[in-house]
Design an enzyme around this catalytic site. Sequence first.
Site, mmCIF file in Angstrom:
data_model
loop_
_atom_site.group_PDB
_atom_site.id
_atom_site.type_symbol
_atom_site.label_atom_id
_atom_site.label_comp_id
_atom_site.label_asym_id
_atom_site.label_seq_id
_atom_site.Cartn_x
_atom_site.Cartn_y
_atom_site.Cartn_z
ATOM 1 N N SER A 24 23.036 26.638 -4.922
ATOM 2 C CA SER A 24 23.545 26.648 -3.362
ATOM 3 C C SER A 24 23.858 25.171 -3.141
ATOM 4 O O SER A 24 24.804 24.694 -2.057
ATOM 5 C CB SER A 24 22.711 27.242 -2.671
ATOM 6 O OG SER A 24 21.377 26.572 -2.659
ATOM 7 N N HIS A 28 17.776 23.104 1.683
ATOM 8 C CA HIS A 28 19.149 22.947 1.472
ATOM 9 C C HIS A 28 19.467 21.588 2.172
ATOM 10 O O HIS A 28 19.006 21.115 3.188
ATOM 11 C CB HIS A 28 20.113 24.061 1.984
ATOM 12 C CG HIS A 28 20.063 25.197 1.519
ATOM 13 N ND1 HIS A 28 19.725 26.274 1.941
ATOM 14 C CD2 HIS A 28 20.415 25.664 0.007
ATOM 15 C CE1 HIS A 28 19.622 27.309 0.902
ATOM 16 N NE2 HIS A 28 20.064 26.790 -0.208
ATOM 17 N N ASP A 37 15.162 24.984 6.616
ATOM 18 C CA ASP A 37 14.397 25.750 5.214
ATOM 19 C C ASP A 37 13.954 24.857 4.374
ATOM 20 O O ASP A 37 13.309 25.396 3.492
ATOM 21 C CB ASP A 37 15.472 26.678 4.745
ATOM 22 C CG ASP A 37 16.911 25.818 4.251
ATOM 23 O OD1 ASP A 37 16.607 24.462 4.156
ATOM 24 O OD2 ASP A 37 17.747 26.434 3.705
HETATM 25 C C1 NAG Z 1 18.123 31.409 6.711
HETATM 26 O O1 NAG Z 1 17.437 32.710 6.265
HETATM 27 C C2 NAG Z 1 17.590 33.031 4.860
HETATM 28 C C3 NAG Z 1 16.769 34.338 4.585
HETATM 29 O O2 NAG Z 1 15.516 34.685 5.408
HETATM 30 C C4 NAG Z 1 16.809 31.800 3.933
HETATM 31 O O3 NAG Z 1 16.883 32.311 2.784
HETATM 32 C C5 NAG Z 1 17.543 30.686 4.339
HETATM 33 O O4 NAG Z 1 16.846 29.628 3.671
HETATM 34 C C6 NAG Z 1 17.477 30.235 5.934
HETATM 35 N N1 NAG Z 1 18.242 29.217 6.067
HETATM 36 C C7 NAG Z 1 17.825 28.434 6.933
HETATM 37 C C8 NAG Z 1 18.677 26.944 7.122
HETATM 38 O O5 NAG Z 1 16.854 28.252 7.605
#
Ligand code: NAG
Length: 308
Positions: free
Chosen positions: A37, A244, A241
Amino acid sequence: MVLPIFFLLLIVTQAWSVRPQQLQQQGKNIFILAGQSNIAGRGGVVNNTITGIATWDGIVPPQCSPNPSILKLSANLTWVLAQEPLHSDIDFNKINGVGPGMAFANYVLGKDPNFGIIGLVPCAIGGTKISQWEKGTFLYKQMMKRTQASVQNGGTIQALLWYQGESDTESQEDAKSYKAKLEKFFLDVRDDLQSPMLPIIQVALASGSGPFIEIVREAQMGIDLMNLRTIDAKGLPLELDNLHLTTAAQVQLGKMFADTFLKFLPSGPTVSPIRSSAPRNSSNFVVNILIAPLFLCIRMILFLTNII
Ligand SMILES: *[C@@H]1O[C@H](CO)[C@@H](O)[C@H](O)[C@H]1NC(C)=O
Ligand SMILES: *[C@@H]1O[C@H](CO)[C@@H](O)[C@H](O)[C@H]1NC(C)=O
């Protein structure tokens, strides 16, 4: 007087529109982008806290703007003008955002305007482990198929840009077997492209979806192959998250990819010989700015007086 202005205008307007021939132009500089990703690009992808639905904020920083000299091989194997999100038709099961590819290509062209057309070949798929990239797998075959299609009308495969391993941090077993698998993958790619010295620029992990990040990072740093360079993403800003890279981080990563790639070129960036990068010292200045025009004036006066 009118004619030169006309030609100048012609050159300026031509430079800013992509002509169909340009899409087919031979001699493209091909770059393969593969991994998971963070090279596909999730910069600016945010989850709605209420609905939980992910969306891309649509913000494209100037460093990632489209450029008539940057093309990409679309999913249907045709060349199109490259633009963010670069992987939207490849990693189509996910919401894509900004990755390092556009920033990389724009930096290379900024440093080396004579580099030529860049052809990006996006191949990355989010959430994939190294075992899914092994020779013979679907992803490996797809990458080879796309790469071979990219050079069908000529062109040079300049490098593989690789960023993967977050999904191999979940189990200790995967992390421990990572090094051998990654090394074999690099060697298989070079072998199948018949390019034993193909430059490969890999990224050492900034994050992981599991706890064994350091084992994977050590594996990445520990591989010693000719023409393999490792850039370190550790410390670059992450989205909420914690997995990323943000858009700003992707711009920075693109620049790191570019700086590393440019060092592979025979003489570094091709700079105009007139504009030397050597520090301008005072004697250079006196010769170039004062004495040279003075000599020219004297010669012109001598020439004119001779005629008269
Ligand atoms: C958004 O939610 C998805 C599924 O729960 C997760 O895999 C992803 O990392 C999240 N992205 C962010 C930027 O929080
Ligand atoms: C291939 O994909 C591109 C971009 O996604 C699109 O513009 C083009 O029309 C497609 N061509 C064919 C032949 O399907």
